[in-house]
Design an enzyme around this catalytic site. Sequence first.
Site, short mmCIF file in Angstrom:
data_model
loop_
_atom_site.label_atom_id
_atom_site.label_comp_id
_atom_site.label_asym_id
_atom_site.label_seq_id
_atom_site.Cartn_x
_atom_site.Cartn_y
_atom_site.Cartn_z
CB ALA A 129 9.87 -25.42 -22.56
N PRO A 133 17.65 -29.06 -15.87
CG PRO A 133 16.51 -29.16 -13.67
CD PRO A 133 16.25 -29.27 -15.08
N GLY A 134 19.90 -30.83 -16.00
CA GLY A 134 20.94 -31.65 -16.33
C GLY A 134 21.17 -31.54 -17.79
CB ALA A 135 19.57 -31.52 -20.88
N GLY A 136 21.69 -28.62 -20.27
CA GLY A 136 21.82 -27.36 -20.86
C GLY A 136 22.57 -27.16 -22.28
CB THR A 163 14.02 -16.71 -22.24
OG1 THR A 163 15.56 -16.71 -21.93
CG2 THR A 163 13.78 -15.33 -22.47
N GLY A 341 36.08 4.77 -12.58
CA GLY A 341 36.48 4.53 -11.19
C GLY A 341 35.43 4.10 -10.28
CD GLU A 365 19.15 -17.47 -27.63
OE1 GLU A 365 19.45 -17.59 -28.93
OE2 GLU A 365 18.15 -17.03 -27.49
CB THR A 367 28.50 -21.82 -22.97
OG1 THR A 367 29.21 -23.06 -23.37
CG2 THR A 367 27.55 -22.32 -22.14
#
Length: 391
Positions: A129, A133-136, A163, A341, A365, A367
Amino acid sequence: MIDFSLSDEQRAVRDWVRTFVERELMPLENEVLRREREGHVPGLTAEERDGLRALARKSDFWGVETPVEYGGMGLDPVSAAIIEIELGRSFVSFRFGGEADNILYHANDEQRQRYLLPTIEGERRSCFAITEPGAGSDAKAIRARAVRDGDTWVINGEKTFITGGNEADFAMVFAVTDPGKGANGGVTCFLVDRDMGWTSEPIDTMGERRPAALVFQDVRVPHANILGEEGHGFALAMQWIGKGRYLLPARALGGCERLLTMAIDYAKTRETFGAPIADRQAIQWMIADSQTEIEALRLLVLHAAWQVSVGRDSRHAQSVAKLFGGVKANEIVDRVLQIHGGMGYTRELPIERWYRDLRLLRIFEGTDEIQRRTIARDLLKGHVTVGATLG
């Protein structure tokens, strides 16, 4: 001379896992698709997963990379990559049991008994963990706070896209303990049991994975539950993230092999205007491009794994493999869907499922943009040089 052949042991491991996937996982695919169409949680049930792990353990397939002294197989990184490739040949997500996060091996004697050994045995489940929200991608921006109060720490904050966070009974939580130092000595990792008070909520996604949002509100954690050393948590986090990035494109590689095989079989049987579409140059080029990219990805993955196995710094090679794997796997599944198709677009076939699942590879893990940043920075700062892959 460069020898690209597998050892006898690696070949035996590959063949065993391939047989396991074909006999045990692939027969479950239609049922998994049916459940998803009916709105049930996708993937294996806990009973199915545990049963498959028990079956594998009877063949001594337990703890693939876990050291032998802890009851595992202790396989080398190349063998681990080969296993991921084979598991990737089914979209049914499965991992063999007997594993613990690499940073859990930093546990002290008391923590080893409470967390590490039960996790290896499958009696406990953990989650990592750090993302907020503001730290990816910018992990240094975490704001979850831990304040010491005597012999305990009080944690407040939120973690997201975790995860295994819905199933875990303890979390490895990274929190700021010294705002003045931040990531440079001010972040600490805590082992936090769920019954200490944190909660989780599932996050619905377009794929099978349902990560969790974790909430910590005045959660008290004993000082003895610090993993490693106080203030050294960020280094542990980077060790966890960098441990096996090559395994992600390895699993995608297996999926691409299966998908291309499906495309070839379909192209030879589907007829338009009196001839199989395999005779059409447009289809042939899609097949040829996909095969070329699969083989290139195989070499990138195995080269990164080999660097790990011989103790070389593999971070650059892993970034290259993950970037290439994420981009090309998405292109390959798109081609395979196009070859099929309208049927490829339906949920009667697993192609659209793979389409959704493989899209995640370009995000989690690290981008695509972070991998490109890493690769470019290594080259521009001279950490690696062009053409020096073989030394």
